[in-house]
Design an enzyme around this catalytic site. Structure first.
Site, PDB file in Angstrom:
ATOM      1  N   HIS A   1      40.016  42.137  36.043  1.00  0.00           N
ATOM      2  CA  HIS A   1      39.484  40.816  35.683  1.00  0.00           C
ATOM      3  C   HIS A   1      39.671  39.799  36.807  1.00  0.00           C
ATOM      4  CE1 HIS A   1      43.596  39.672  34.013  1.00  0.00           C
ATOM      5  NE2 HIS A   1      43.220  38.490  34.454  1.00  0.00           N
TER       6      HIS A   1
ATOM      7  N   ASP B   1      43.206  47.726  33.614  1.00  0.00           N
ATOM      8  CA  ASP B   1      42.803  46.467  34.257  1.00  0.00           C
ATOM      9  C   ASP B   1      43.238  46.407  35.733  1.00  0.00           C
ATOM     10  OD1 ASP B   1      41.990  43.898  34.740  1.00  0.00           O
ATOM     11  OD2 ASP B   1      42.932  43.019  32.971  1.00  0.00           O
TER      12      ASP B   1
ATOM     13  N   SER C   1      48.470  37.428  36.706  1.00  0.00           N
ATOM     14  CA  SER C   1      47.570  38.566  36.622  1.00  0.00           C
ATOM     15  C   SER C   1      47.495  39.238  37.981  1.00  0.00           C
ATOM     16  CB  SER C   1      46.174  38.123  36.202  1.00  0.00           C
ATOM     17  OG  SER C   1      46.117  38.066  34.822  1.00  0.00           O
TER      18      SER C   1
HETATM   19  N1  ARG Z   1      44.115  37.251  28.841  1.00  0.00           N
HETATM   20  C1  ARG Z   1      44.079  37.626  30.218  1.00  0.00           C
HETATM   21  C2  ARG Z   1      44.201  36.390  31.091  1.00  0.00           C
HETATM   22  O1  ARG Z   1      44.512  35.345  30.609  1.00  0.00           O
HETATM   23  C3  ARG Z   1      42.886  38.450  30.551  1.00  0.00           C
HETATM   24  C4  ARG Z   1      41.591  37.744  30.549  1.00  0.00           C
HETATM   25  C5  ARG Z   1      40.413  38.567  30.973  1.00  0.00           C
HETATM   26  N2  ARG Z   1      39.975  39.481  29.962  1.00  0.00           N
HETATM   27  C6  ARG Z   1      39.114  39.179  28.940  1.00  0.00           C
HETATM   28  N3  ARG Z   1      38.866  40.098  28.067  1.00  0.00           N
HETATM   29  N4  ARG Z   1      38.539  38.012  28.793  1.00  0.00           N
HETATM   30  O2  ARG Z   1      43.635  36.119  32.079  1.00  0.00           O
HETATM   31  N1  GLU Z   2      45.492  37.251  32.198  1.00  0.00           N
HETATM   32  C1  GLU Z   2      46.317  36.227  32.772  1.00  0.00           C
HETATM   33  C2  GLU Z   2      45.937  35.918  34.219  1.00  0.00           C
HETATM   34  O1  GLU Z   2      44.787  36.037  34.569  1.00  0.00           O
HETATM   35  C3  GLU Z   2      47.734  36.619  32.631  1.00  0.00           C
HETATM   36  C4  GLU Z   2      48.084  36.473  31.233  1.00  0.00           C
HETATM   37  C5  GLU Z   2      49.038  35.355  31.031  1.00  0.00           C
HETATM   38  O2  GLU Z   2      48.633  34.201  30.842  1.00  0.00           O
HETATM   39  O3  GLU Z   2      50.222  35.690  31.069  1.00  0.00           O
HETATM   40  O4  GLU Z   2      46.722  35.443  34.999  1.00  0.00           O
END
Ligand code: ARG
Ligand code: GLU
Length: 719
Positions: A84, A220, A654
C-alpha cells in the site's frame, strides 16, 4: 490503611507495566532504554542499533515517499516496503494492457526496473539535539508570536550551516511540543525504481473489509531499488545511474518467532498525541470523530452503491473509496477504544494529580497552576470552530467537483491581476488542462451529485448559521430547502460537470474569460465555501491552536518535572523511532481470544470469489495445495502469513522492519488492530497490537510465486 497500601502498590505496578511496551523512542538515546529492552529479550547493543561513527541498523532504515518507511535488504540498494506504500507507483505504471495492480509486476533483471518520477527515499545521516541553539534568546516573558519568530530565525541559521557545501538536506523538528529541538540530517535519493509487487489479490488481500482487522492475511509488501550516481551520491533519474551501495543492509531471518519473543520496530511514525489533556480526548470522542465518521459513512454508502452497479465506477473509485474508508474505520475503532479503556477518566486522574502538585509551591503556582483551567477554556473556544472546520473538510470538500473547481481560483486571480502576463496565464491554463484529464478519468457526476445532496443538507442543518456560505443560504431559500432541486440546477448548468466544456473553455481562454468562471454556479458555490473557511474559520482556528500548543508545551514540561523518575518518550513527529514489544495475541472482548499469527491455509478459508477482497490467485492455491513452501515454512510446517506484537506504532510506520532480538528482519509492519487504534492518544497493552506480514511469506511469494528468486541471492538470509 492496609487497603490503601495495597492499592498504592497495585497502582505503582500498573504504571510500570503500562509503560514497558508503550513508547516510540529516539534511537540516539537508546542507551536509556537498553536495559529494559534487554530484560525483554534483546541480544544486541544500543550501538548496533544506532551509531554515528560505525555502520548500524539505522543506516538500513529509510523514509519512503512522504509517509512510509522502508528497509534496505541488499548491498545494492534493494528496499522493502508495503504494497500500500508502493500503491501509487505501481498504479502509475498500470494500464488496461499492463495492469500491474491486478497482476503484479516483477523485474527479471535490473534493466526491467521501472523509474518513478517524484518518489524519494531519505536516509538519515545523523540527528542531534540542538535545543540550546534553537532557544537562544527565548524567555518565558515573550509572546508566542515573538518566541516563534526567534526560533524560526535560529533554525534557519542551523539549517544553512548544516547544508553549506554538501548535498545533505536538513530540518529542525520540535520534540515534546517545543521543549526540545533536534536537527535531522538526511541524504535524499530521487531515482527509485520499482522492482516487484505481488498482485492485489495477495498484496491487498482482504482489502478494505479486513483493513485494521485481525486476523489478517495480507501480503502487504513491494520491492524497490535506490539508484545513485557513480559516486554513490543522490542524483535525478538517469539511465547511467547505478544501484546504491548501502552502508548497511538488514539480515533476513528464516528462524521465525514464537509467542512471547522480543521484537522491535524501527521506522518513521507520523503523529501521536499521547500527552493530550482530557479536554482534547473528549472533543475527539464526543464531537470530532462522530461528525467525521457520519459524514464519511454517507459518502462511502453512496460510492459503494455506484461501484456495485458498474464495473467502470468500481475501477474509478476503488482508490478513493479505500482512502475515505481507511480513516473512517480507524476513527470508529479509536473512539470505541478510548471509551472502552476509560482514557478520559485516566487523563482526568492525571490532571487532578498535576493540579495538586502544581499548587504546592509559589514557583509552580506561577508556572503551572493555570495550565489546566486554560486548557479547559481554550478547548471550549476551539470546539465549535473545530466542528465547523470538520464540516468544511468532510462535507464542503467531500464533493469532488467543489474541490476540482477550486483549482480555477488561481486562474481567476491571475486574470484579474494587471501585472500577470499572457505567458503566465497560458502556463496556468496548460497546467489546468492536465488536471482536467486526470479528474474526469475517475469521475462520476451522478455519484457526486448524490453526495452533494446528502452532505450539503447535513452541512446546512448542523453548522451554525454564521458559518453557512452565502451561496448556500441564498439557494436554500430560493429552492425552499429542496436540495435535490438545487443540485439538479447547478449540476446541469455548470461547465464543471462536462469535460468537453471545460477543455473547450480552456482552449480558447482569454484573460477576460475569468468572468465566465465567476458566473459558473459550481464555482460560485466553491468560492463561497472557501470564503467562510478563509474569513471565519482559519483565523480563529490558528489563533486558538497557537494558545493550545503553548499550553501543551508548558503542560509537557510540568509533567516531566512532576515525574522526574519517569522516562517520557516524545510524541511521533515523522522522525526515526524505535518501538519494542513482544509477539503476543490478545483478547479484544469477552470470550474472544486472538491467536498471534495467521497461516496460508487461512487465505483458502477466507476465499470467496463473489467478494472482490477475497479472491485468491490460482497459482497461490496450487502452491498451497502442494505445500511447496521451501525453506520459508515455519518449524511447525505451515506457511505463516502475518503476526501481531505489542510494538507501539502509528501511521507512517507502514513498511517498517520488524526485527528480532538479534536485529534480523522477521516481518514488515503494515497495520494495527482496530481495537487498539486509540494508541495515538492512549496506549493500552491489553488491546494494542501492530500487524506485520511475515518476511518468510514475502520471500515465498518472490521466489515460488513470482519466480524472481534471483532477488533472494542479493539478500543476506540467515537460518
Ligand atoms: N490501515 C493501513 C494504514 O493505515 C492500511 C491502509 C491501506 N489498505 C487499505 N485497505 N485501504 O495505512
Ligand atoms: N497502515 C498504516 C500506515 O500506512 C500503519 C497503520 C497504523 O496506523 O499503525 O502507516
Amino acid at each position: 490503611m492496609y487497603k490503601y497500601i495495597i492499592y498504592l502498590f497495585i497502582s505503582l505496578i500498573s504504571v510500570n507495566i503500562a509503560y514497558s511496551d508503550e513508547g516510540m523512542w529516539i534511537p540516539l538515546l537508546l542507551s536509556d532504554r537498553i536495559e529494559d529492552m534487554k530484560s525483554m529479550g534483546l541480544k544486541i547493543s544500543a550501538e548496533e542499533i544506532y551509531s554515528i561513527n560505525n555502520s548500524s541498523i539505522k543506516d538500513a532504515i529509510v523514509l519512503f515517499g512522504g509517509g512510509c518507511t522502508a528497509e534496505i535488504v541488499s548491498p545494492s540498494g534493494l528496499i522493502l516496503t508495503n504494497h500500500h506504500c508502493g500503491y501509487s507507483a505501481i498504479q502509475s505504471h498500470s494500464s488496461i494492457e499492463t495492469d500491474y495492480l491486478a497482476n503484479g509486476f516483477w523485474a527479471m533483471n535490473k534493466n526491467e526496473e521501472l523509474p518513478n518520477p517524484g518518489l524519494k527515499v531519505s536516509i538519515l545521516v545523523k540527528m542531534e539535539d540542538v535545543t540550546d541553539y534553537v532557544l537562544k534568546g527565548v524567555n518565558s516573558d515573550l509572546t508566542e508570536y515573538k518566541r516563534n519568530e526567534i526560533i524560526e530565525k535560529n533554525i534557519a541559521v542551523i539549517i544553512k550551516e548544516t547544508t553549506d557545501k554538501n548535498h545533505y538536506e536538513a530540518r529542525v523538528v520540535p520534540f515534546y511540543y517545543g521543549n526540545q529541538y533536534y536537527l535531522i540530517v538526511s541524504e535524499v535519493f530521487t531515482d527509485i525504481r520499482l522492482v516487484g509487487a505481488p498482485p492485489s489479490s495477495i498484496g491487498k488481500f482482504g482489502g478494505d473489509t479486513d483493513n485494521w482487522v485481525w486476523p489478517r492475511h495480507t501480503g502487504d509488501f513491494s520491492i524497490f531499488r535506490i539508484y545513485a550516481d557513480k559516486n554513490n551520491k543522490p542524483a535525478p533519474y538517469s539511465p547511467d545511474n547505478v544501484p546504491y551501495q548501502a552502508r548497511k543492509h538488514l539480515k533476513i531471518s528464516l528462524k521465525g518467532y514464537d509467542e512471547g519473543d522480543f521484537t522491535f520496530v524501527f521506522g518513521y511514525p507520523g503523529t501521536t498525541n499521547e500527552y493530550a489533556p482530557s479536554y482534547q480526548i473528549s472533543m475527539i470522542v464526543f464531537d470530532e470523530n462522530p461528525v467525521n465518521i457520519a459524514l464519511r459513512e454517507k459518502r462511502l454508502n453512496i460510492i459503494d452503491k455506484y461501484m456495485n452497479k458498474n464495473q467502470l465506477t468500481r475501477i474509478q473509485y476503488s482508490a478513493k473509496y479505500a482512502n475515505i474508508a481507511n480513516y473512517w474505520k480507524k476513527m470508529t475503532g479509536e473512539s470505541k477504544g478510548l471509551k472502552a479503556t476509560g482514557a478520559i477518566e485516566e487523563k482526568m486522574n492525571l490532571e487532578k494529580q498535576f493540579q495538586q502538585w502544581a499548587n504546592t509551591s509559589p514557583e509552580r503556582i506561577k508556572k503551572y497552576s493555570g495550565v489546566l483551567p486554560a486548557f479547559e477554556y481554550y478547548y471550549k473556544q476551539i470546539n465549535p470552530v473545530n466542528n465547523t472546520f470538520n464540516y468544511f473538510i468532510e462535507a464542503g470538500l467531500g464533493v469532488e467537483v467543489i474541490r476540482f473547481a477550486w483549482n480555477f481560483n488561481s486562474l481567476v486571480e491571475m486574470s484579474k491581476n494587471k501585472n500577470v502576463n499572457d505567458v503566465d496565464i497560458s502556463n496556468k491554463v496548460n497546467t489546468l488542462k492536465k488536471s482536467v484529464t486526470v479528474f474526469y478519468k475517475n469521475y462520476n457526476a451522478d455519484l457526486d451529485k448524490e453526495i452533494f445532496i446528502s452532505l450539503y443538507e447535513d452541512y446546512y442543518k448542523n453548522v451554525e448559521k454564521c458559518y453557512i456560505p452565502d451561496e448556500m443560504a441564498i439557494n436554500v431559500k430560493k429552492y425552499r430547502g429542496d436540495f435535490n432541486k438545487w443540485a439538479n440546477k447547478i449540476f446541469s448548468e455548470s461547465m464543471f460537470l462536462c469535460e468537453k466544456r471545460v477543455i473547450d473553455f480552456l482552449d480558447s481562454y482569454k484573460k477576460n474569460d475569468y468572468k465566465k468562471i465567476e458566473k459558473d454556479p459550481v464555482y460560485k458555490l466553491t468560492k463561497s465555501v472557501y470564503d467562510v473557511y478563509f474569513n471565519k474559520i482559519i483565523v480563529p482556528y490558528k489563533k486558538l491552536s497557537i494558545s493550545i500548543d503553548s499550553l501543551q508545551r508548558i503542560y509537557m514540561a510540568g509533567l516531566m518535572e512532576m515525574m522526574p523518575q519517569k522516562q517520557f518518550y516524545p510524541d511521533a513527529n515523522s522522525t526515526l523511532r524505535v518501538a519494542y514489544g513482544k509477539v503476543q495475541g490478545f483478547s479484544p472482548a469477552d470470550a474472544i481470544t486472538y491467536h498471534w499469527h495467521t497461516v496460508l491455509e487461512g487465505i483458502i478459508e477466507k476465499e470467496d470469489s463473489t467478494i472482490y477482497d477475497y479472491r485468491v490467485d490460482d497459482k497461490l492455491k496450487e502452491l498451497n495445495s502442494r505445500k511447496d513452501y521451501g525453506p520459508c515454512s515455519d518449524k511447525d510446517g505451515t506457511m505463516h502469513v502475518a503476526f501481531i506484537a505489542s510494538n507501539h506504532t502509528t501511521g507512517g510506520n507502514s513498511g517498517s522492519p520488524v526485527l528480532n532480538a538479534y536485529g534480523e528482519l522477521i516481518g514488515i509492519n503494515f497495520d494495527r488492530c482496530w481495537e487498539g487504534t486509540m494508541s495515538d492518544y492512549y496506549y493500552d497493552i491489553s488491546k494494542c497490537r501492530n500487524i506485520s506480514v511475515d518476511i518468510r511469506y514475502c520471500l515465498f511469494i518472490i521466489d515460488k510465486y513470482a519466480g524472481a528468486g534471483y532477488l533472494l541471492d542479493e539478500m543476506t538470509i540467515v537460518k
